[in-house]
Design an enzyme around this catalytic site. Structure first.
Site, mmCIF file in Angstrom:
data_model
loop_
_atom_site.group_PDB
_atom_site.id
_atom_site.type_symbol
_atom_site.label_atom_id
_atom_site.label_comp_id
_atom_site.label_asym_id
_atom_site.label_seq_id
_atom_site.Cartn_x
_atom_site.Cartn_y
_atom_site.Cartn_z
ATOM 1 N N LYS A 1 0.788 -1.126 0.057
ATOM 2 C CA LYS A 1 -0.056 -0.034 -0.018
ATOM 3 C C LYS A 1 0.931 1.432 -0.132
ATOM 4 O O LYS A 1 2.231 1.247 0.210
ATOM 5 C CB LYS A 1 -0.913 -0.110 1.184
ATOM 6 N N ARG B 1 -10.811 -0.445 14.687
ATOM 7 C CA ARG B 1 -10.906 0.208 13.381
ATOM 8 C C ARG B 1 -11.963 -0.220 12.694
ATOM 9 O O ARG B 1 -13.235 0.181 12.511
ATOM 10 C CB ARG B 1 -9.207 0.180 12.767
ATOM 11 N N HIS C 1 -6.298 -7.738 12.955
ATOM 12 C CA HIS C 1 -4.931 -6.794 12.861
ATOM 13 C C HIS C 1 -4.642 -6.331 14.191
ATOM 14 O O HIS C 1 -5.761 -5.969 15.048
ATOM 15 C CB HIS C 1 -5.372 -5.661 11.854
ATOM 16 N N ARG D 1 1.151 -10.898 7.073
ATOM 17 C CA ARG D 1 1.022 -9.561 6.000
ATOM 18 C C ARG D 1 2.135 -8.700 6.346
ATOM 19 O O ARG D 1 2.374 -8.061 7.344
ATOM 20 C CB ARG D 1 -0.378 -8.912 6.467
ATOM 21 N N TYR E 1 14.418 31.397 4.701
ATOM 22 C CA TYR E 1 13.176 32.090 5.231
ATOM 23 C C TYR E 1 13.052 32.396 6.688
ATOM 24 O O TYR E 1 13.716 31.460 7.462
ATOM 25 C CB TYR E 1 11.949 31.407 5.057
ATOM 26 N N CYS F 1 13.111 24.757 2.660
ATOM 27 C CA CYS F 1 12.285 25.691 1.831
ATOM 28 C C CYS F 1 11.288 24.623 1.124
ATOM 29 O O CYS F 1 11.474 23.508 1.263
ATOM 30 C CB CYS F 1 13.056 26.587 0.801
ATOM 31 N N ASP G 1 11.607 23.787 -2.170
ATOM 32 C CA ASP G 1 12.727 22.886 -3.200
ATOM 33 C C ASP G 1 14.024 22.840 -2.830
ATOM 34 O O ASP G 1 14.714 22.214 -3.493
ATOM 35 C CB ASP G 1 12.255 23.673 -4.614
#
Ligand SMILES: *Cc1c(COP(=O)(O)O)cnc(C)c1O
Length: 393
Positions: free
Chosen positions: A39, A140, A170, A226, A272, A319, A321
């Site tokens: 997942k 859940r 689970h 799992r 920044y 930042c 990027d």
């Protein structure tokens, strides 16, 4: 030529994935299968590549959180059984059937309605596989009480276009030193299985272990474990890492190359908010990675990277990027490789350490890395595939 144009990339060591599968193969009972949980795009590693590698190494089924993730695997030509572990809306049931993807169910009404929808659709040969989910203490999804379990099982047994192919639960606390909660959950699961057997049901595929439970209680493997986080070479918790019941090989590294270097003649502020001031003589390198890649802004003035096999601190704010680091050896040059997660020389900055700095768990750290970061797949230290996510076609 490489199909992307930036000096920041993830390396996924496929040999680590297969080694981890083999380690669990040896650690669990012979008759217990391995469901590779891929997942969230294989916990950020790439679901298709990880699924293929895990299957080749001995996993026999695949698990995902939602139907769309299963369809990605099918579209890539993967034919092994795939189970959606979470909830599937009724309007997607036909699609699951069309793609031959098994679903998780735990409500009698959902089962009856799913069966009705499939009866209406053009008559497919094979019924849709359903795994029943028991909530034994996770709170859940799943059935909590035995009468409810019997009602849901009855609805499933009566369905014409659904096949009962599995039952699972689970665990909430399998990665902790205190085993009382996980043991209570396992006992409750056994009670539920016994109640079904008593009525004469032949049980389908039974499973309950995530990575943590598979490490600590391999004898609870039943028909399959799992395997999620530890497939990727990570321990489910710092406690289990310390215990070292099992040797895992981390598969993911995050790397970049220095884009700019400056040495302070006069003090200057960095990024920044001007939250860091470089003092005369300090060398500051700029890295072309930022929070829009999934390199969290919470690393601002707290993160660590590796350069020349040495640790270098993140200075100033991360930042969108770009990120700045201080190179205390003063030997940084544009183009030098920097490791953000993984090993360089004898030094390592692990996803576990990154998670500790961010105040989260190791699971979240690779999941944050998004499609802007190309994935490079290695086998035997050689690149075998490159996957970049934003330039289509
Ligand atoms: C994600 C998930 C797993 C895998 O858990 P790990 O701790 O990553 O091994 C197993 N089962 C279910 C139901 C899950 O949602």
């Amino acid at each position: 030529m490489k199909p992307y144009c930036r000096d920041t990339w993830v390396e996924v060591n496929l040999d680590a994935i297969s080694a981890n599968v083999r380690t669990f193969r040896a650690h669990t009972p012979k008759q217990t299968g391995i469901m590779a949980v891929v997942k969230a795009d294989g916990y950020g590693h790439g679901s298709v590549q990880v699924a293929r590698e895990a299957i080749a190494a001995g996993a026999d089924t695949l698990g995902v959180a939602m139907l769309d993730e299963a369809i990605v695997l099918r579209k890539a030509g993967i034919t092994e059984p795939v189970l959606v572990l979470g909830y599937t809306p009724l309007d997607s049931v036909e699609k699951a059937h069309r793609w031959d993807v098994e679903l998780t169910a735990y409500q009698a009404d959902w089962i009856r309605e799913a069966d009705r929808l499939l009866l209406q659709s053009e008559n497919p040969a094979k019924p849709l596989g359903i795994h029943l989910k028991a909530d034994t203490g996770m709170g859940r999804i799943g059935v909590r009480e035995i009468p409810e379990l019997l009602e849901v099982t009855e609805a499933l047994a009566a369905a014409k276009r659904l096949a009962w192919t599995g039952i699972f639960t689970h665990f909430a606390c399998a990665d902790e030193p205190d085993t009382s909660h996980v043991k209570a959950q396992h006992e409750r699961f056994q009670e539920m299985l016994a109640a079904l057997r008593e009525i004469g049901y032949q049980l389908p595929l039974v499973h309950c272990c995530n990575s943590a439970a598979a490490i600590v209680f391999p004898e609870w493997g039943y028909d399959t474990i799992r395997l999620g986080i530890s497939l990727y070479g990570l321990y489910p918790s710092p406690y289990l890492k310390e215990r070292q019941d099992i040797q895992l090989v981390p598969a993911l590294s995050l790397k970049t190359r220095i884009a700019h270097v400056k040495t302070a003649a006069e003090p200057f502020t960095v990024s920044y908010g001007a939250t860091y001031t470089a003092q005369p003589g300090e060398q500051v390198a700029t890295l072309p990675i930022g929070y829009a890649d999934g390199f969290s802004r919470a690393f601002s003035n707290r993160g660590i990277v590796l350069h020349n096999g040495m640790r270098a601190p993140v200075v100033g704010r991360v930042c969108m990027d770009q990120t700045m680091v201080r190179i205390d050896q003063g030997n940084a040059r544009v183009g030098d490789e920097v490791v953000l997660y993984g090993k360089q020389g004898t030094e390592e900055f692990s996803l576990d350490e990154a998670a500790a700095i961010l105040g989260t768990i190791n699971y979240e750290v690779p999941c944050m890395l998004n499609a802007r970061v190309p994935r490079i797949y290695l086998r035997n230290y050689e690149c075998v595939e490159i996957c970049q996510g934003i330039v289509k076609g």
